[in-house]
Scaffold this active site. Structure first.
Site, PDB file in Angstrom:
ATOM      1  N   LYS A  69       0.816  -1.213   0.000  1.00 23.91           N
ATOM      2  CA  LYS A  69       0.000   0.000   0.000  1.00 23.91           C
ATOM      3  C   LYS A  69       0.849   1.262   0.000  1.00 23.91           C
ATOM      4  CE  LYS A  69      -0.880  -0.830   4.946  1.00 23.91           C
ATOM      5  NZ  LYS A  69      -1.937  -1.148   5.920  1.00 23.91           N
ATOM      6  N   LYS A 140      16.086   9.155   7.473  1.00 26.15           N
ATOM      7  CA  LYS A 140      17.269   9.544   6.696  1.00 26.15           C
ATOM      8  C   LYS A 140      17.169  10.995   6.243  1.00 26.15           C
ATOM      9  CE  LYS A 140      19.966   8.512   2.543  1.00 26.15           C
ATOM     10  NZ  LYS A 140      20.277   7.522   1.483  1.00 26.15           N
ATOM     11  N   HIS A 281      25.429  -5.950  47.750  1.00 26.33           N
ATOM     12  CA  HIS A 281      26.387  -6.011  46.644  1.00 26.33           C
ATOM     13  C   HIS A 281      26.211  -7.293  45.815  1.00 26.33           C
ATOM     14  CE1 HIS A 281      28.169  -2.380  48.084  1.00 26.33           C
ATOM     15  NE2 HIS A 281      28.515  -2.923  49.234  1.00 26.33           N
ATOM     16  N   GLY A 310      21.600  -1.407  55.243  1.00 29.06           N
ATOM     17  CA  GLY A 310      21.676  -0.808  53.915  1.00 29.06           C
ATOM     18  C   GLY A 310      21.494  -1.806  52.790  1.00 29.06           C
TER      19      GLY A 310
END
Length: 529
Positions: A69, A140, A281, A310
């Site tokens: 199309k 582009k 960690h 923590g």
């Protein structure tokens, strides 16, 4: 390079019609002519918006069930023509090609179709061809043409037009072009990955990776590193799909550690009881099951109270008030759980920096998929570690066999060891870790560190002896010598789970027998570098 470019004509062809009517109406109001195709054109006409079919422009009807199309010179010429090039302008006039200043396209929903488990032919029909071709052409030629592939940019476009008297700036168009190329790249990556899976091609010659920006981050692992969080569009429960209910923005390290915590706690089926994992960690400093979620948290916390400060807390069941009250007694960075009660949320509300994340469920740790790691000049790709060991997979190799209670602790320790950085040694007693040794160059050192942590916790808690006495110990890979095993025995371990497969297995088994240990082999290792 011209800066401002006028907008007189737009081509709109979208699969997702969210915001379509409002955008088109706003463009018409600003004097922009609308071209469109198929369902988009119908939706616009039904809303009373003046629109011209692309087929009227090209002189060709949509054909082949809509496969053809927009693949026509009058479309691509209108997108690609350089407006300041006399030859291009002459060609446009000679062939009756009108300039297209705006392209709005979102692609056939290929990723969504695959995610729904559609059959092969249906997936093929949802691969867009004309859309990516037009997008790449418009991108582009961004010196003159605007291209929009995300509904999120509709408002920004209208604002840009209003700011510049119906024109757009080069910087704006270039930003849109970059987004457009990233979208077609991600689309092609999804198609190529799906096709490789469909062909059962384990190592395709070329592999594409893609992600969508979820969150810019203040910095990476360290303040001098730039960072951002990208998601892959999958619906896997976890940090990428979780809802953040409160707390400050997640950091790079928060996201990494929260992922590690949630993947680990997902090893424990909530139907078998509450479980908690505390991560620091990217390594677990405490993991436990309990009679309640609060009990599981307390047992996990008691493994290494110092490191838990923590840390990241992950739960395998919905967060309740009692557990929330226990968690907020110390500083915690993140809590992630499959849901949270209103009373628990209210408890956390007083800790405004604490991040609370809720998920739609647990991750499927046996689910297959790919894991990626960047190296200098390339990418390592492997299957996700979805390996599972059950009771029937274990081989007793010593004279003494584990009791049922020991076997449960061995399997618990094995699940945890899978998520500990190698070399990994994990001591478990009564469904809770009591010592974790992670990431050492020597397995002996990992055993020593884990035992030393247990000794310190015993002193802090006023215990007569470390909880490694009578514990089960897991090693993520085989013991190459008996020395690591003997360190575990010296710490009080009574049974051992390890992959086996060492050249010196006979020596290690003999040492276990001499020490009175029960030992089982899994035949599978869980290196985690």
């Amino acid at each position: 390079m011209q800066d401002l470019a006028p907008m007189r004509r737009a081509l709109i062809s979208v699969s997702d019609k969210t915001g379509l009517i409002d955008l088109a109406a706003a463009l018409v109001e600003r004097g922009v002519e609308i071209l469109s195709t198929g369902g988009s054109a119908k939706a616009l006409r039904d809303a009373g918006i003046d629109v011209r079919d692309v087929s009227d422009v090209t002189g060709f009807p949509e054909m082949m069930d809509g496969r053809v199309k927009t693949l026509h010179p009058k479309v691509h010429g209108g997108l690609l023509a350089l407006r300041d090039n006399d030859d291009h302008v002459a060609a446009m006039e000679a062939h009756d090609i009108g300039a297209i200043d705006l392209l709005v396209v979102n692609l056939y929903p290929f990723e969504e179709t695959v995610a729904k488990g559609a059959d092969y032919d249906t997936c093929i029909e949802n691969i867009d061809i004309g859309g990516p071709a037009m997008i790449r052409a418009a991108a582009k030629n961004h010196a003159f043409v605007n291209v929009i592939v995300d509904i999120a940019d509709y408002t920004a476009l209208l604002h840009e037009l209003d700011q510049n008297g119906g024109q757009t700036s080069f910087q704006f168009r270039r930003r849109l072009a970059q987004i457009a190329y990233a979208r077609t790249g991600a689309y092609d990556a999804a198609v190529s990955t799906w096709m490789a899976d469909a062909m059962e091609e384990q190592n395709p010659r070329r592999r594409a990776f893609a992600g969508h920006l979820a969150q810019p981050l203040r910095y990476g692992e360290n303040p001098h590193q730039r960072a951002a969080f990208y998601v892959d569009g999958s619906n896997r429960p976890g940090v990428a799909t979780a809802e953040q209910l409160q707390g400050k923005e997640l950091s790079y390290n928060n996201i990494n550690d929260t992922d590690a915590a949630f993947e680990l706690v997902s090893e424990f089926d909530p139907a078998d009881g509450p479980a908690c994992a505390i991560i620091k960690h990217a390594n677990p400093c405490g993991v436990a099951r309990g009679a309640s979620l609060q009990d599981a948290y307390q047992k996990a916390f008691d493994c290494d109270r110092t490191s838990a400060f923590g840390g990241i807390v992950a739960l395998n069941q919905r967060l309740d008030k009692a557990t929330a009250e226990q968690i907020v007694e110390i500083f915690t960075e993140v809590v992630i759980a499959p849901g949270a009660d209103d009373d628990a949320i209210a408890v956390f509300a007083a800790k405004k920096n604490l991040r609370l994340l809720t998920t739609t469920g647990l991750a499927n740790t046996r689910e297959t998929g790919l894991a990626y790691r960047q190296v200098s000049g390339g990418m390592l790709v492997q299957d996700r570690d979805s390996g599972f060991i059950g009771m029937d997979d274990l081989k007793v190799v010593t004279k003494k066999a584990p009791t049922d209670a020991q076997m449960r602790d061995l399997l618990f320790a094995w699940k945890v060891a899978k998520h500990v950085k190698s070399n990994a040694i994990v001591y478990v007693n009564g469904g809770a870790t009591v010592g974790v040794g992670a990431g050492q160059m020597s397995r002996v050192d990992s055993a020593l560190i884990a035992a030393k942590k247990a000794e310190r916790m015993a002193e802090a808690m006023g215990l007569d002896a470390p909880l490694t006495q009578g514990s089960a110990v897991a090693s993520d890979a085989f013991f190459p010598f008996a020395d690591g095993l003997m360190e575990a025995a010296g710490a009080g371990a009574s049974c051992v789970i390890q992959p086996g497969g060492s050249m010196r297995d006979d020596e290690v088994i003999a040492a276990a027998d001499e020490a009175g240990l029960a030992m089982v082999f899994t035949g599978m290792r869980h290196f985690r570098h």
